[in-house]
Scaffold this motif. Structure first.
Motif, mmCIF file in Angstrom:
data_model
loop_
_atom_site.group_PDB
_atom_site.id
_atom_site.type_symbol
_atom_site.label_atom_id
_atom_site.label_comp_id
_atom_site.label_asym_id
_atom_site.label_seq_id
_atom_site.Cartn_x
_atom_site.Cartn_y
_atom_site.Cartn_z
ATOM 1 N N GLN A 186 1.145 -1.400 0.068
ATOM 2 C CA GLN A 186 -0.254 0.214 -0.092
ATOM 3 C C GLN A 186 0.838 1.229 -0.298
ATOM 4 O OE1 GLN A 186 -0.707 -2.634 2.265
ATOM 5 N NE2 GLN A 186 -1.564 -3.527 1.151
ATOM 6 N N LEU A 187 0.972 2.177 -0.509
ATOM 7 C CA LEU A 187 1.752 3.712 -0.794
ATOM 8 C C LEU A 187 0.545 4.938 -0.612
ATOM 9 C CD1 LEU A 187 3.186 2.819 -4.531
ATOM 10 C CD2 LEU A 187 4.582 2.044 -1.864
ATOM 11 N N VAL A 188 0.752 5.491 0.404
ATOM 12 C CA VAL A 188 0.075 6.513 0.331
ATOM 13 C C VAL A 188 0.919 8.298 0.301
ATOM 14 C CG1 VAL A 188 -1.369 7.729 2.057
ATOM 15 C CG2 VAL A 188 -1.493 5.425 1.846
ATOM 16 N N GLU A 189 0.178 8.904 -0.640
ATOM 17 C CA GLU A 189 1.220 9.902 -0.925
ATOM 18 C C GLU A 189 0.647 11.471 -0.064
ATOM 19 O OE1 GLU A 189 0.627 8.303 -5.150
ATOM 20 O OE2 GLU A 189 -0.719 8.615 -3.018
ATOM 21 N N SER A 191 9.588 25.628 -2.986
ATOM 22 C CA SER A 191 10.137 24.318 -2.923
ATOM 23 C C SER A 191 9.049 23.364 -1.760
ATOM 24 C CB SER A 191 11.025 24.150 -1.835
ATOM 25 O OG SER A 191 12.392 24.924 -2.130
ATOM 26 N N LEU A 192 9.029 22.550 -1.692
ATOM 27 C CA LEU A 192 7.496 21.421 -1.583
ATOM 28 C C LEU A 192 8.245 20.301 -1.504
ATOM 29 C CD1 LEU A 192 4.391 21.741 -0.943
ATOM 30 C CD2 LEU A 192 4.308 20.395 -2.716
ATOM 31 N N ARG A 193 7.557 19.637 -0.595
ATOM 32 C CA ARG A 193 8.158 17.240 -0.085
ATOM 33 C C ARG A 193 7.524 17.258 0.162
ATOM 34 N NH1 ARG A 193 11.587 15.075 4.717
ATOM 35 N NH2 ARG A 193 9.596 15.213 5.689
ATOM 36 N N LEU A 194 6.765 16.099 -0.580
ATOM 37 C CA LEU A 194 5.746 15.074 -1.008
ATOM 38 C C LEU A 194 7.052 13.519 0.109
ATOM 39 C CD1 LEU A 194 5.143 14.826 -4.409
ATOM 40 C CD2 LEU A 194 4.269 16.110 -2.272
ATOM 41 N N ALA A 195 5.603 13.040 0.304
ATOM 42 C CA ALA A 195 5.998 11.888 0.996
ATOM 43 C C ALA A 195 5.234 10.703 0.217
ATOM 44 C CB ALA A 195 5.955 12.412 2.813
ATOM 45 N N CYS A 196 5.688 9.920 1.085
ATOM 46 C CA CYS A 196 5.264 8.148 0.110
ATOM 47 C C CYS A 196 4.812 7.377 1.612
ATOM 48 C CB CYS A 196 5.165 7.919 -0.942
ATOM 49 S SG CYS A 196 4.510 5.905 -1.735
ATOM 50 N N ALA A 197 4.051 7.069 2.067
ATOM 51 C CA ALA A 197 4.364 5.906 2.953
ATOM 52 C C ALA A 197 3.546 4.675 2.571
ATOM 53 C CB ALA A 197 3.258 6.345 4.500
ATOM 54 N N VAL A 198 4.758 3.550 2.795
ATOM 55 C CA VAL A 198 4.983 1.861 2.149
ATOM 56 C C VAL A 198 4.183 1.839 3.100
ATOM 57 C CG1 VAL A 198 5.862 0.399 0.657
ATOM 58 C CG2 VAL A 198 6.356 2.852 0.321
ATOM 59 N N ILE A 241 14.366 4.138 5.587
ATOM 60 C CA ILE A 241 13.999 2.885 6.001
ATOM 61 C C ILE A 241 13.061 1.821 6.620
ATOM 62 C CG2 ILE A 241 15.020 0.221 5.377
ATOM 63 C CD1 ILE A 241 17.016 1.476 3.592
ATOM 64 N N LEU A 242 13.962 2.957 8.205
ATOM 65 C CA LEU A 242 12.890 2.923 9.076
ATOM 66 C C LEU A 242 11.592 2.805 9.493
ATOM 67 C CD1 LEU A 242 16.106 3.310 11.445
ATOM 68 C CD2 LEU A 242 15.428 1.552 10.881
ATOM 69 N N LYS A 243 11.043 4.118 8.579
ATOM 70 C CA LYS A 243 9.962 4.268 8.368
ATOM 71 C C LYS A 243 8.989 4.653 7.555
ATOM 72 C CE LYS A 243 11.428 9.332 11.300
ATOM 73 N NZ LYS A 243 10.951 10.142 10.828
ATOM 74 N N ASN A 244 10.125 3.116 6.201
ATOM 75 C CA ASN A 244 9.050 3.344 5.102
ATOM 76 C C ASN A 244 8.457 4.330 4.876
ATOM 77 O OD1 ASN A 244 9.729 -0.052 5.464
ATOM 78 N ND2 ASN A 244 7.883 -0.513 6.830
ATOM 79 N N THR A 245 9.196 5.140 4.270
ATOM 80 C CA THR A 245 8.623 6.092 3.743
ATOM 81 C C THR A 245 9.792 6.715 2.559
ATOM 82 O OG1 THR A 245 7.278 7.211 6.054
ATOM 83 C CG2 THR A 245 7.774 8.732 4.225
ATOM 84 N N MET A 246 8.716 7.569 1.758
ATOM 85 C CA MET A 246 10.473 7.891 -0.131
ATOM 86 C C MET A 246 9.742 9.025 0.593
ATOM 87 S SD MET A 246 10.137 6.221 -3.690
ATOM 88 C CE MET A 246 8.135 7.206 -3.710
#
Length: 118
Positions: free
Chosen positions: A3-6, A17-24, A73-78
Motif C-alpha cells: 500500500q502506498l499513500v502520498e 520548495s515542497l516535499r512529498l512523502a510516500c508511506a509504504v 527505511i526505518l519509517k518505510n517512507t520515500m
C-alpha cells in the motif's frame, strides 16, 4: 500486497520548495524500485525519479538538479524534495513500487496534487 499513500501536495509559488512523502506498508521487503511519476491535465503520466533498493537513483532531465528522491527505511517512507519549482511542475504526483521480478510498476498511490503558481 503493498500500500502506498502520498502526502505533502499543495499550492506554492514559482521558486518555492515542497516535499512529498510516500508511506509504504505491506510486503515492503519485496519492493525493488520505488519512484515518483506525475500527470498534468491533458498529458500522459511521466516518469520523474526513482530509487532502487540499493539506493541508486535516476531522474528525468526536466527535474535534474532541482528534485531529490530519498527514503527512510526505518519509517518505510520515500520522499521527493522539490526545489526551484516551476509552473510546469504542476501535476498530480504519484508514487509507485516495482516488485522484485517484475518489469513494471505493480502498485500505485492515489496521487497528491501539486500546483505551482507563476
Amino acid at each position: 500486497q503493498v500500500q502506498l499513500v502520498e502526502s505533502g501536495g499543495g499550492l506554492v509559488q514559482a521558486g518555492d520548495s515542497l516535499r512529498l512523502a510516500c508511506a509504504v506498508s505491506g510486503r515492503t521487503f519485496r519492493v525493488y524500485i520505488m519512484g515518483w511519476f506525475r500527470q498534468a491535465p491533458g498529458k500522459e503520466r511521466e516518469f520523474v525519479t526513482s530509487i532502487t533498493w540499493r539506493g541508486n537513483t535516476d531522474y528525468a532531465e526536466s527535474v535534474k538538479g532541482r528534485f531529490t528522491i530519498s527514503r527512510d527505511i526505518l519509517k518505510n517512507t520515500m520522499y521527493l524534495q522539490m526545489n526551484s519549482m516551476k509552473p510546469e511542475d504542476t501535476a498530480t504526483y504519484y508514487c509507485a513500487a516495482q516488485m522484485t521480478g517484475s518489469a513494471k510498476c505493480d502498485y500505485w498511490g492515489q496521487g497528491t496534487q501539486v500546483t505551482v503558481a507563476s
